[in-house]
Design a protein around this motif. Structure first.
Motif, short mmCIF file in Angstrom:
data_model
loop_
_atom_site.label_atom_id
_atom_site.label_comp_id
_atom_site.label_asym_id
_atom_site.label_seq_id
_atom_site.Cartn_x
_atom_site.Cartn_y
_atom_site.Cartn_z
N GLY A 260 0.82 -1.21 0.00
CA GLY A 260 0.00 0.00 0.00
C GLY A 260 0.84 1.25 0.00
N ASN A 261 0.18 2.43 0.16
CA ASN A 261 0.93 3.68 0.11
C ASN A 261 0.31 4.81 0.93
OD1 ASN A 261 -1.29 4.38 -1.41
ND2 ASN A 261 -0.18 4.48 -3.36
N ASP A 262 -0.58 4.48 1.86
CA ASP A 262 -1.23 5.55 2.62
C ASP A 262 -0.59 5.80 3.98
OD1 ASP A 262 -2.06 3.19 3.79
OD2 ASP A 262 -4.14 3.82 4.06
N SER A 263 0.64 5.35 4.19
CA SER A 263 1.36 5.60 5.44
C SER A 263 1.87 7.04 5.45
CB SER A 263 2.53 4.63 5.58
OG SER A 263 3.45 4.82 4.51
N GLY A 266 4.35 7.29 2.83
CA GLY A 266 3.90 6.88 1.51
C GLY A 266 4.52 5.61 0.98
N GLY A 269 1.12 0.66 3.27
CA GLY A 269 -0.25 0.97 3.63
C GLY A 269 -0.54 0.64 5.08
#
Length: 691
Positions: A260-263, A266, A269
């Protein structure tokens, strides 16, 4: 490894607390003072042992920079074994000093990736867990070639930005890296990498330990493809509440989606199903919290009710090494709790009973635990040399008797333990811990220090795709595969049986007038007196009916007639009897705190010598007291003449109370007696092989 210990003096502070201290979620104790011996009961010596064969030898490696701590001067700092999830059968092993090895079926390690060479600030020469700490492979590695590593950096790397605010006075960074192999089938890495997470730690201990995927998670399930990251407290939990602070990742198990990439950075996730997602001032990556040094975790492969549980081996501070069943949102209590006890950050030496309002805090307590047992003169605040290494619930095929057992170890002294997974229940009394022996390929008993060639074993567990288990030692860089099980003193004892032998004519007492032979009993009615010659039981009677036996099994009931107020009362079972100054005896006593009591001894024309494995001369403590009341007790004793193995069981217990291995006598007669107490014997049965 635990950096603190506690002195071990009297048991007075805990006599009234035993029930409370053993409970999984114990009630508040009446005595609020410090506890000097948190768990008086030692792990039980199991009759079941492991057979092992050498699987692989790893080349010598060196830390960077050169270490000053002798604990880091190991042959190879290998710390895990797993199997690639691609059906190739290749095993993988990380070495903290930098190399990732693949091990094919031949057992010859081959360097797959030099992790150290990829990072100019790589650091492995200070601190117990520094370097290339762990590796795990994406469940879809066969297709995508993706795997993840943890390593540490220092020096110029400390200027780099961390994913979360670093701990004050940071000394090193722990980094999780994603690697993508161009050819997943290759035995040498070629590909790319990217950093996905970087944390800063205040001390060179308790960093990122294990990273792993849940291998029991089915595709399209909530847990599939999510990466678990065990993060220690950086050594700050002894003086702060940081492990309880949900705004920091330290002292937690994190769960992330590496694809993912919403940390915040980025690079990964944050799973929406994590327990603290959306909570104000909480790190959404946290899966569970309240940990000091979460060393190793694994999932039970069992399907159905009670299956797929996550177990964590958690290294303690003052005294307690523990196993937890970890669930989403759990708080293991550190640094307010250590095991099933209250931790006081103002006290460097002791643990305390739980407070009256403990139920208000919703802490999760261990499903198994053991304590450090330092010597009486141990200096509080120094390393006692105890640290748990978590393991696995066995579900393989090579050792059927291990199925359902959770095997783990003390990584320092190399003791191997198991608990029954069915006994490991949250909120219940912690499961009984059993200590296991090891046997080589020829069936010879061998200790882990002997296998490792060092008293500091640095032992870890590994598991392959078939569920078979392995032992790893940093001391000599070797791995052994567990190939099966062997029971202690499990020898054939022949078919010659002696029964109905309670009559006076069948016995030869030292002093006949001290003995009575009422129907079905042999009674030592008058205490014996010390006699000239070597130190040995004062008074006993030898069974003259039947032959002399080689291997033999003796079953009987015994009773101590000396009043229970006398703590050093005893009876003895004689076996291997050659003469009045040459025989073995098992001493059954209420007192297990002095050398001559409650153990197995040999008399060989010299003062009796203690030979049982349970005696700890440093603590002056042996096996649990054999008899503490005035009731009848069943006793079974087996002596294997060829191997010298001796096992004593009391009251039908599955595991022996006492064990020994000694080759002095290979045949002889049996008998019953005492030193200077009175007691009786009944229901005697002797079965053996004529010598």
């Amino acid at each position: 490894m635990s950096m603190m210990s506690k002195p071990r003096w009297s048991l007075l502070a805990t006599v009234t607390l035993v029930t409370t201290l053993l409970a999984g979620a114990p009630a508040a104790a009446q005595d609020e003072g410090p506890i000097t011996d948190p768990i008086p009961e030692d792990p039980v010596t199991s009759e079941l042992g492991l057979t092992v064969r050498e699987f692989a030898q790893f080349p010598k490696s060196e830390p960077t920079p050169a270490p000053t701590d002798p604990r880091l001067m190991r042959h190879a700092r290998i710390n895990h074994l797993g199997e690639l999830p691609d059906g190739s059968g290749r095993k993988y092993v990380p070495d903290l000093n930098g190399n990732l090895y693949f091990v094919p079926e031949s057992g010859e390690p081959e360097v797959y990736l030099d992790v150290k060479a990829e990072f100019p600030d790589f650091f492995s020469g200070r601190g117990m867990g520094q370097g290339f700490g762990f590796v795990t492979f994406d469940p879809d590695f066969r297709r995508n070639g993706v795997f993840y590593t943890v390593h540490t950096e220092a020096g110029a790397a400390l200027d780099k930005e961390t994913t979360f605010p670093r701990q004050p006075r940071t000394q090193y960074h722990g980094i999780v890296t994603e690697w993508r192999a161009d050819d997943p089938a290759s035995d040498t890495f070629h590909g790319t990498s990217r950093e996905i997470l970087r944390l800063g730690f205040a001390q060179q201990i308790h960093g990122i330990q294990q990273i792993d995927f849940n291998p029991t998670a089915k595709r399209n399930s909530e847990d599939h493809g999510l990466l678990y990251i065990a993060v220690g407290d950086g050594g700050l939990g002894v003086s702060s509440t940081e492990p309880q602070d949900l705004s920091t990742p330290h002292g937690k198990i994190l769960r992330i989606d590496p694809h993912g990439n919403d940390s915040v950075n980025g690079q990964y996730g944050v799973p929406a199903s994590n327990p603290f997602v959306g909570q104000q001032d909480a790190v959404g990556e946290i899966f569970a919290y309240g940990m000091r040094d979460p060393h190793r975790f694994s999932w039970d492969p069992k399907r159905g009710p009670g299956g797929n549980r996550m177990f964590l081996g958690h290294i303690g501070q003052h005294a307690i090494e523990s196993v937890y069943e970890v669930r989403k949102g759990d708080n293991l209590g550190w640094s307010e709790r250590e095991g099933t006890f209250r931790y006081d950050r103002a006290d460097d030496c002791y643990l305390y009973p739980l407070p009256d309002d403990d139920g208000n805090y919703d802490y999760v307590y261990p499903v198994a635990q053991y304590d450090h047992n330092p010597p009486p003169d141990w200096e509080c605040g120094t390393d006692v040399g105890r640290a748990i290494s978590g393991g696995f619930v066995y579900r393989g095929d090579d050792a059927p008797e291990l199925r359902g057992k959770y095997l783990f170890a003390d990584l320092v002294d190399g003791r191997v333990f198991y608990t029954e997974s069915g006994e490991m229940r949250r909120g219940a009394e912690p499961a009984t811990i059993h200590t296991m022996r090891l046997y080589d390929e020829n069936g010879n008993w061998v200790t882990t220090p002997e296998l490792a060639g060092d008293t500091r074993v640095d032992l870890r567990f590994g598991r392959d795709a078939d569920g078979e288990l392995y032992l790893l030692s940093k001391a000599n860089g070797k791995i052994w595969k567990i190939t099966g099980t062997k029971r202690f003193a499990d020898c054939p004892t022949g078919s010659t049986v002696v029964k109905n032998a309670m009559g006076e004519k069948n016995w030869a007492p030292v002093t006949p007038e001290k003995w009575e032979f009422p129907r079905r009993e042999v009674v030592l009615a008058e205490e014996g007196s010390e006699r000239p010659g070597p130190r040995r039981p004062y008074e006993y009677a030898v069974l003259t009916k039947g032959p002399e036996f080689g291997s033999v099994r003796l079953d009987a009931q015994v009773r101590l007639d000396t009043p229970v107020e006398v703590t050093n009362r005893d009876v003895v079972l004689v076996f291997g009897y050659q003469s009045d100054t040459r025989f073995y005896y098992a001493h059954l006593s209420t007192d297990n705190t002095i050398y001559p009591h409650n153990g197995i001894f040999v008399v060989d024309d010299a003062d009796r010598e203690r030979i049982d494995h349970q005696w700890d001369p440093v603590r002056s403590q042996g096996a649990a007291p054999a008899i503490t009341d005035a009731e009848w007790h069943e006793v079974s004793l087996t002596h294997c003449a060829e191997t010298g193995e001796i096992a004593v069981y009391v009251d039908g217990q599955r595991d022996p109370l006492m064990t020994a291995v000694d080759p002095t006598f290979t045949s002889g007669r049996v008998g019953f007696g005492s030193f200077d107490n009175v007691g009786r014997l009944r229901d005697l049965s002797v079965m053996g092989r004529k010598s």
